[in-house]
Design a protein around this motif. Structure first.
Motif, PDB file in Angstrom:
ATOM      1  N   GLY A 101       8.495  71.683  22.727  1.00  0.00           N
ATOM      2  CA  GLY A 101       8.995  71.003  23.919  1.00  0.00           C
ATOM      3  C   GLY A 101       8.634  69.539  23.956  1.00  0.00           C
ATOM      4  O   GLY A 101       8.682  68.901  25.031  1.00  0.00           O
ATOM      5  N   LEU A 102       8.241  68.963  22.810  1.00  0.00           N
ATOM      6  CA  LEU A 102       7.934  67.533  22.749  1.00  0.00           C
ATOM      7  C   LEU A 102       9.095  66.732  23.332  1.00  0.00           C
ATOM      8  O   LEU A 102      10.262  67.028  23.086  1.00  0.00           O
ATOM      9  CB  LEU A 102       7.716  67.119  21.288  1.00  0.00           C
ATOM     10  N   HIS A 103       8.779  65.693  24.106  1.00  0.00           N
ATOM     11  CA  HIS A 103       9.819  64.818  24.625  1.00  0.00           C
ATOM     12  C   HIS A 103      10.272  63.843  23.538  1.00  0.00           C
ATOM     13  O   HIS A 103       9.474  63.389  22.717  1.00  0.00           O
ATOM     14  CB  HIS A 103       9.306  64.031  25.836  1.00  0.00           C
ATOM     15  N   SER A 104      11.553  63.522  23.563  1.00  0.00           N
ATOM     16  CA  SER A 104      12.108  62.592  22.585  1.00  0.00           C
ATOM     17  C   SER A 104      11.439  61.223  22.712  1.00  0.00           C
ATOM     18  O   SER A 104      11.171  60.751  23.819  1.00  0.00           O
ATOM     19  CB  SER A 104      13.622  62.466  22.802  1.00  0.00           C
ATOM     20  N   LEU A 105      11.167  60.601  21.573  1.00  0.00           N
ATOM     21  CA  LEU A 105      10.523  59.287  21.589  1.00  0.00           C
ATOM     22  C   LEU A 105      11.487  58.218  22.080  1.00  0.00           C
ATOM     23  O   LEU A 105      12.684  58.249  21.777  1.00  0.00           O
ATOM     24  CB  LEU A 105      10.029  58.908  20.193  1.00  0.00           C
ATOM     25  N   LYS A 106      10.949  57.272  22.827  1.00  0.00           N
ATOM     26  CA  LYS A 106      11.740  56.150  23.325  1.00  0.00           C
ATOM     27  C   LYS A 106      11.023  54.849  22.992  1.00  0.00           C
ATOM     28  O   LYS A 106       9.802  54.807  22.867  1.00  0.00           O
ATOM     29  CB  LYS A 106      11.959  56.267  24.833  1.00  0.00           C
ATOM     30  N   ARG A 107      11.809  53.801  22.879  1.00  0.00           N
ATOM     31  CA  ARG A 107      11.246  52.487  22.591  1.00  0.00           C
ATOM     32  C   ARG A 107      10.623  51.918  23.864  1.00  0.00           C
ATOM     33  O   ARG A 107      11.247  51.901  24.931  1.00  0.00           O
ATOM     34  CB  ARG A 107      12.357  51.563  22.091  1.00  0.00           C
ATOM     35  N   SER A 108       9.350  51.475  23.791  1.00  0.00           N
ATOM     36  CA  SER A 108       8.701  50.851  24.947  1.00  0.00           C
ATOM     37  C   SER A 108       7.798  49.740  24.437  1.00  0.00           C
ATOM     38  O   SER A 108       6.935  49.982  23.594  1.00  0.00           O
ATOM     39  CB  SER A 108       7.887  51.880  25.737  1.00  0.00           C
ATOM     40  N   CYS A 109       8.018  48.562  24.954  1.00  0.00           N
ATOM     41  CA  CYS A 109       7.228  47.408  24.548  1.00  0.00           C
ATOM     42  C   CYS A 109       7.255  47.214  23.040  1.00  0.00           C
ATOM     43  O   CYS A 109       8.263  46.819  22.475  1.00  0.00           O
ATOM     44  CB  CYS A 109       5.791  47.546  25.060  1.00  0.00           C
ATOM     45  N   CYS A 110       6.157  47.529  22.373  1.00  0.00           N
ATOM     46  CA  CYS A 110       6.044  47.244  20.941  1.00  0.00           C
ATOM     47  C   CYS A 110       5.810  48.507  20.110  1.00  0.00           C
ATOM     48  O   CYS A 110       5.181  48.457  19.052  1.00  0.00           O
ATOM     49  CB  CYS A 110       4.915  46.249  20.710  1.00  0.00           C
ATOM     50  N   GLN A 111       6.292  49.658  20.597  1.00  0.00           N
ATOM     51  CA  GLN A 111       6.126  50.902  19.840  1.00  0.00           C
ATOM     52  C   GLN A 111       7.160  51.929  20.297  1.00  0.00           C
ATOM     53  O   GLN A 111       7.899  51.711  21.257  1.00  0.00           O
ATOM     54  CB  GLN A 111       4.723  51.474  20.062  1.00  0.00           C
ATOM     55  N   TRP A 112       7.206  53.038  19.576  1.00  0.00           N
ATOM     56  CA  TRP A 112       8.002  54.197  19.981  1.00  0.00           C
ATOM     57  C   TRP A 112       7.015  55.268  20.448  1.00  0.00           C
ATOM     58  O   TRP A 112       6.016  55.548  19.776  1.00  0.00           O
ATOM     59  CB  TRP A 112       8.815  54.730  18.811  1.00  0.00           C
ATOM     60  N   ASP A 113       7.287  55.878  21.619  1.00  0.00           N
ATOM     61  CA  ASP A 113       6.372  56.916  22.076  1.00  0.00           C
ATOM     62  C   ASP A 113       7.080  57.927  22.954  1.00  0.00           C
ATOM     63  O   ASP A 113       8.213  57.715  23.411  1.00  0.00           O
ATOM     64  CB  ASP A 113       5.175  56.317  22.813  1.00  0.00           C
ATOM     65  N   SER A 114       6.400  59.041  23.179  1.00  0.00           N
ATOM     66  CA  SER A 114       6.931  60.098  24.046  1.00  0.00           C
ATOM     67  C   SER A 114       5.962  60.340  25.181  1.00  0.00           C
ATOM     68  O   SER A 114       4.744  60.172  25.022  1.00  0.00           O
ATOM     69  CB  SER A 114       7.113  61.403  23.256  1.00  0.00           C
ATOM     70  N   ALA A 115       6.490  60.731  26.326  1.00  0.00           N
ATOM     71  CA  ALA A 115       5.617  61.139  27.425  1.00  0.00           C
ATOM     72  C   ALA A 115       4.975  62.471  27.041  1.00  0.00           C
ATOM     73  O   ALA A 115       5.572  63.273  26.321  1.00  0.00           O
ATOM     74  CB  ALA A 115       6.432  61.300  28.700  1.00  0.00           C
ATOM     75  N   PRO A 116       3.736  62.743  27.472  1.00  0.00           N
ATOM     76  CA  PRO A 116       3.088  64.019  27.146  1.00  0.00           C
ATOM     77  C   PRO A 116       3.905  65.200  27.661  1.00  0.00           C
ATOM     78  O   PRO A 116       4.455  65.168  28.763  1.00  0.00           O
ATOM     79  CB  PRO A 116       1.740  63.926  27.868  1.00  0.00           C
TER      80      PRO A 116
END
Length: 206
Positions: free
Chosen positions: A146-161
């Motif tokens: 159920g990992l959330h899809s990664l999104k671009r934010s500031c200077c990295q790609w990350d997913s919400a927990p």
């Protein structure tokens, strides 16, 4: 010589040096102007000796004993066991995704730590994946955990927990993040050296 015996001898040698140095420094600092023993009266010499022994009793007791597990002078296997009991490496900490049979082949396990004083006392397992395999790992973990899809934010790609449960009702949290990067398109993830995945197993109720 077995590694454990060598480590214990090394710890004992360091303890012996520390004891000798302590005795010398303690005498010099406490009684720098003390007259030589042959010039002092027997009563005064005895009083000086009693005062020094009393002030140093705790350390002398330590010097009289061999180094044991948990001693600040212990190294090698005994020290490792002591660190494991301290909580940073707790029983049950390890490759959590592999135990759950939810670990993609491209994901590299890098370690696990326990945080007994944090909320829910989690065990945190960490993983790395090369940028060239990050999209495949993301797709797998979305389906398996159920990992959330990664999104671009500031200077990295990350997913919400995201949270998920195992078959025994255990509670887990998972997230994925890239290293700092200027890459702004998913199609160029192969240009990013490393992505990191964090999985936490909650060992207490929130």
């Amino acid at each position: 010589m077995p590694p454990g015996r060598s480590a214990r001898r090394g710890g004992a040698a360091r303890l012996s040096k520390a004891c000798s140095r302590f005795k010398i420094l303690n005498i010099r600092s406490r009684y720098p102007a003390a007259p030589p023993c042959h010039r002092s009266s027997p009563a005064k010499a005895n009083l000086t000796a009693v005062r020094w022994v009393a002030s140093s009793a705790t350390f002398l007791l330590l010097c009289a004993q061999p180094a044991t597990a948990g001693s600040p002078f212990t190294s090698g296997p005994a020290a490792t066991s002591s660190q494991q009991r301290s909580g940073n490496v707790a029983k049950g900490c390890g490759d959590l995704l592999a135990r759950l049979s939810r670990k993609p082949a491209e994901l590299r396990y890098t370690g696990c730590r326990s945080f007994p004083d944090a909320q829910a006392a989690p065990m945190r397992a960490t993983y790395d994946v090369d940028g060239g395999h990050a999209a495949a790992v993301e797709t797998y973990l979305i389906r398996a955990t159920g990992l959330h899809s990664l999104k671009r934010s500031c200077c990295q790609w990350d997913s919400a927990p995201a949270s998920f449960d195992d078959d025994q009702g255990g509670q887990f949290m998972i997230s994925m993040v890239s290293e700092e990067t200027s890459v702004s398109r998913r199609e160029a993830w192969s240009e990013i050296a490393t992505f990191h995945v964090t999985v936490e197993m909650l060992t207490e109720e929130i």
